[in-house]
Design a protein around this motif. Structure first.
Motif, PDB file in Angstrom:
ATOM      1  N   LEU A 171       0.820  -1.203   0.000  1.00 43.31           N
ATOM      2  CA  LEU A 171       0.000   0.000   0.000  1.00 43.31           C
ATOM      3  C   LEU A 171       0.858   1.260   0.000  1.00 43.31           C
ATOM      4  O   LEU A 171       1.850   1.354   0.729  1.00 43.31           O
ATOM      5  CB  LEU A 171      -0.907   0.022   1.231  1.00 43.31           C
ATOM      6  N   ARG A 172       0.451   2.236  -0.808  1.00 46.19           N
ATOM      7  CA  ARG A 172       1.125   3.535  -0.820  1.00 46.19           C
ATOM      8  C   ARG A 172       0.371   4.478   0.109  1.00 46.19           C
ATOM      9  O   ARG A 172      -0.832   4.669  -0.028  1.00 46.19           O
ATOM     10  CB  ARG A 172       1.153   4.101  -2.230  1.00 46.19           C
ATOM     11  N   VAL A 173       1.091   5.070   1.042  1.00 44.05           N
ATOM     12  CA  VAL A 173       0.512   5.940   2.065  1.00 44.05           C
ATOM     13  C   VAL A 173       0.954   7.378   1.834  1.00 44.05           C
ATOM     14  O   VAL A 173       2.132   7.638   1.551  1.00 44.05           O
ATOM     15  CB  VAL A 173       0.926   5.473   3.472  1.00 44.05           C
ATOM     16  N   GLY A 174       0.009   8.314   1.963  1.00 47.23           N
ATOM     17  CA  GLY A 174       0.315   9.734   1.969  1.00 47.23           C
ATOM     18  C   GLY A 174      -0.070  10.318   3.310  1.00 47.23           C
ATOM     19  O   GLY A 174      -1.144  10.012   3.846  1.00 47.23           O
ATOM     20  N   ALA A 180       3.935  -1.580   9.643  1.00 45.75           N
ATOM     21  CA  ALA A 180       2.812  -2.423   9.224  1.00 45.75           C
ATOM     22  C   ALA A 180       2.939  -2.888   7.780  1.00 45.75           C
ATOM     23  O   ALA A 180       2.042  -3.551   7.262  1.00 45.75           O
ATOM     24  CB  ALA A 180       1.499  -1.666   9.421  1.00 45.75           C
ATOM     25  N   GLY A 181       4.037  -2.530   7.106  1.00 45.48           N
ATOM     26  CA  GLY A 181       4.298  -3.041   5.771  1.00 45.48           C
ATOM     27  C   GLY A 181       3.921  -2.140   4.624  1.00 45.48           C
ATOM     28  O   GLY A 181       3.996  -2.553   3.464  1.00 45.48           O
ATOM     29  N   ALA A 182       3.513  -0.906   4.903  1.00 47.07           N
ATOM     30  CA  ALA A 182       3.145   0.025   3.831  1.00 47.07           C
ATOM     31  C   ALA A 182       4.351   0.855   3.406  1.00 47.07           C
ATOM     32  O   ALA A 182       5.387   0.880   4.082  1.00 47.07           O
ATOM     33  CB  ALA A 182       2.004   0.932   4.280  1.00 47.07           C
ATOM     34  N   HIS A 183       4.203   1.528   2.284  1.00 43.81           N
ATOM     35  CA  HIS A 183       5.236   2.421   1.754  1.00 43.81           C
ATOM     36  C   HIS A 183       4.754   3.859   1.907  1.00 43.81           C
ATOM     37  O   HIS A 183       3.725   4.245   1.342  1.00 43.81           O
ATOM     38  CB  HIS A 183       5.483   2.112   0.277  1.00 43.81           C
ATOM     39  N   VAL A 184       5.462   4.655   2.712  1.00 44.99           N
ATOM     40  CA  VAL A 184       5.118   6.070   2.876  1.00 44.99           C
ATOM     41  C   VAL A 184       5.665   6.809   1.661  1.00 44.99           C
ATOM     42  O   VAL A 184       6.871   7.048   1.548  1.00 44.99           O
ATOM     43  CB  VAL A 184       5.671   6.649   4.185  1.00 44.99           C
ATOM     44  N   ALA A 185       4.758   7.148   0.747  1.00 46.67           N
ATOM     45  CA  ALA A 185       5.165   7.632  -0.565  1.00 46.67           C
ATOM     46  C   ALA A 185       5.304   9.142  -0.646  1.00 46.67           C
ATOM     47  O   ALA A 185       6.116   9.665  -1.413  1.00 46.67           O
ATOM     48  CB  ALA A 185       4.160   7.164  -1.623  1.00 46.67           C
ATOM     49  N   THR A 186       4.505   9.876   0.133  1.00 43.74           N
ATOM     50  CA  THR A 186       4.497  11.331  -0.001  1.00 43.74           C
ATOM     51  C   THR A 186       3.958  11.966   1.263  1.00 43.74           C
ATOM     52  O   THR A 186       3.292  11.304   2.079  1.00 43.74           O
ATOM     53  CB  THR A 186       3.656  11.759  -1.229  1.00 43.74           C
ATOM     54  N   ILE A 187       4.240  13.249   1.429  1.00 46.94           N
ATOM     55  CA  ILE A 187       3.801  13.975   2.616  1.00 46.94           C
ATOM     56  C   ILE A 187       3.472  15.406   2.227  1.00 46.94           C
ATOM     57  O   ILE A 187       4.040  15.954   1.273  1.00 46.94           O
ATOM     58  CB  ILE A 187       4.871  13.935   3.727  1.00 46.94           C
ATOM     59  N   ALA A 189       7.726  15.198  -1.664  1.00 48.73           N
ATOM     60  CA  ALA A 189       7.070  16.298  -0.956  1.00 48.73           C
ATOM     61  C   ALA A 189       5.960  16.826  -1.852  1.00 48.73           C
ATOM     62  O   ALA A 189       6.233  17.401  -2.917  1.00 48.73           O
ATOM     63  CB  ALA A 189       8.067  17.397  -0.624  1.00 48.73           C
ATOM     64  N   ALA A 190       4.717  16.647  -1.447  1.00 49.87           N
ATOM     65  CA  ALA A 190       3.581  17.039  -2.279  1.00 49.87           C
ATOM     66  C   ALA A 190       3.400  18.550  -2.268  1.00 49.87           C
ATOM     67  O   ALA A 190       3.618  19.218  -1.249  1.00 49.87           O
ATOM     68  CB  ALA A 190       2.300  16.361  -1.792  1.00 49.87           C
ATOM     69  N   GLY A 191       2.973  19.075  -3.411  1.00 53.55           N
ATOM     70  CA  GLY A 191       2.721  20.504  -3.521  1.00 53.55           C
ATOM     71  C   GLY A 191       1.298  20.890  -3.207  1.00 53.55           C
ATOM     72  O   GLY A 191       0.995  22.067  -3.030  1.00 53.55           O
ATOM     73  N   SER A 192       0.406  19.888  -3.162  1.00 53.88           N
ATOM     74  CA  SER A 192      -0.999  20.159  -2.873  1.00 53.88           C
ATOM     75  C   SER A 192      -1.650  18.873  -2.369  1.00 53.88           C
ATOM     76  O   SER A 192      -1.102  17.767  -2.534  1.00 53.88           O
ATOM     77  CB  SER A 192      -1.736  20.628  -4.133  1.00 53.88           C
ATOM     78  N   LEU A 193      -2.820  19.028  -1.769  1.00 52.41           N
ATOM     79  CA  LEU A 193      -3.559  17.855  -1.319  1.00 52.41           C
ATOM     80  C   LEU A 193      -3.935  16.971  -2.504  1.00 52.41           C
ATOM     81  O   LEU A 193      -3.861  15.738  -2.425  1.00 52.41           O
ATOM     82  CB  LEU A 193      -4.823  18.288  -0.562  1.00 52.41           C
ATOM     83  N   GLU A 194      -4.314  17.592  -3.599  1.00 49.38           N
ATOM     84  CA  GLU A 194      -4.691  16.831  -4.790  1.00 49.38           C
ATOM     85  C   GLU A 194      -3.519  15.992  -5.303  1.00 49.38           C
ATOM     86  O   GLU A 194      -3.695  14.831  -5.705  1.00 49.38           O
ATOM     87  CB  GLU A 194      -5.183  17.779  -5.882  1.00 49.38           C
TER      88      GLU A 194
END
Length: 363
Positions: free
Chosen positions: A9-12, A30-37, A57-62
């Protein structure tokens, strides 16, 4: 869901503070991949990404939502509704910090909006093995008919008049601070462990300092609550963020016709069993099946808060895969906490007993 993503799973993560760090640790464990914040400003987002070793690093919520399967909402309370609704609208699963929303009506909106999407709230104290053991013993009749409840959640991080935090502001944090922030954990754990629900309550609130750092304080520092449950038990709850020397002292005690059980999250590997002739303390040995599955290291090897948070994340991701983990706190449980919080404020304002609606609690 993207099966080919590293770690499954990709987590934001939305937010960049203490809870973002905690969620990132739990997600990875828990085995997920923290992909963006995403944090509140570009520089804060970049700093959080660097500190937490998040690759994007995300530029927006979208942008964040577009890159993930699950959104963890760890922002200030005022944004929980808007950000969770945006994730749900895009078909993403959501983990939203408590309070689920700053009003019960908005929390119910999220319950309705989620539908088949998995939405969970990290009431993580449920995931201590000894809290599950207490629940199993009460359900099996181990203490007889429940007569009284006693609980407290005490902290001191806002003891001094100069102590300040965004949670003090009702616009950012909601109308209730102490109860909405930590009292929600306390009442959730009591209802979960006993399998019983509060049906009416009376309350008093206290604000220790009229001002903090020059700003007027309009939220409570402490709350005392008297409760009655559907099963006929009576109890008292004390919640404070100005209790000197107490850092994270969450304790519950349930007394019945044949015995009593007490759990202290600062000593989470122990459970106190009270009896008229003999009382004893037990450790993580010979546990009930649901408690045993959460006991991931042998007895004698301490387990704590981060282990409980990881177990919550693991069960959330299991639910996303279509499983039905026992005791997973979902959006309905977050709405239940919001209903109870509003009842506490109403009781304190009206100086009378307030009935608690039954909506907002999962079976």
């Amino acid at each position: 869901m993207t099966d080919g993503a590293p770690g499954g799973l990709r987590v934001g993560i939305v937010g960049g503070g203490f809870m973002a760090r905690t969620h990132a640790h739990a997600a990875r464990a828990a085995g997920a991949h923290v992909a963006t914040i995403l944090s509140s400003a570009p520089d804060r987002t970049a700093r959080a990404a660097a500190e937490l070793a998040v690759p994007h690093a995300a530029g927006s919520l979208e942008e964040l939502i577009d890159r993930v399967d699950v959104v963890h909402v760890c922002s200030p309370n005022r944004w929980h509704l808007e950000q969770s609704l945006a994730a749900i609208a895009a078909g993403r699963h959501v983990v939203c910090e408590k309070p689920l929303a700053t009003t019960a009506a908005d929390a119910e909106r999220l319950v309705d909006a989620a539908g088949s999407i998995v939405g969970t709230v990290p009431f993580v104290y449920r995931f201590h093995p000894m809290a599950r053991e207490a629940r199993a013993r009460i359900a099996a009749g181990g203490i007889g008919r429940v007569l009284t409840l006693r609980g407290s959640y005490l902290q001191d991080w806002l003891l001094e008049p100069g102590d300040q935090n965004w949670r003090v502001d009702p616009v950012a944090g909601g109308a209730s601070r102490a109860f909405g922030d930590i009292g929600s954990h306390l009442v959730d754990l009591l209802e979960f462990v006993t399998g019983d629900r509060v049906v009416r309550l009376a309350a008093r609130t206290r604000t220790a300092h009229p001002e903090r750092a020059g700003a007027e304080v309009r939220t409570e520092d402490a709350v005392a609550v008297v409760v009655e449950t559907a099963g006929g038990a009576i109890g008292s709850l004390l919640v404070s963020q100005v209790a000197a020397g107490r850092k994270n002292a969450l304790t519950i005690e349930v007394s019945g016709s044949d015995g009593a059980i007490a759990f202290d999250q600062e000593h989470p590997d122990e459970l106190w069993l009270g009896g008229r002739d003999v009382s004893r303390v037990i450790s993580r040995e010979a546990l009930s099946p649901d408690a045993a599955r959460l006991s991931v290291v042998p007895s004698g090897h301490p387990m704590g808060y981060l282990d409980a948070f990881t177990a919550f994340a693991r069960d959330t991701y299991a639910a996303i895969r279509g499983e039905e983990p026992e005791g997973l706190p979902r959006f309905a449980d977050g709405a239940r906490a919001a209903i109870l919080t509003e009842a506490v404020l109403a009781a304190a304002a009206s100086d009378t007993w307030i009935p608690v609606p039954s909506e907002g609690a999962s079976a």
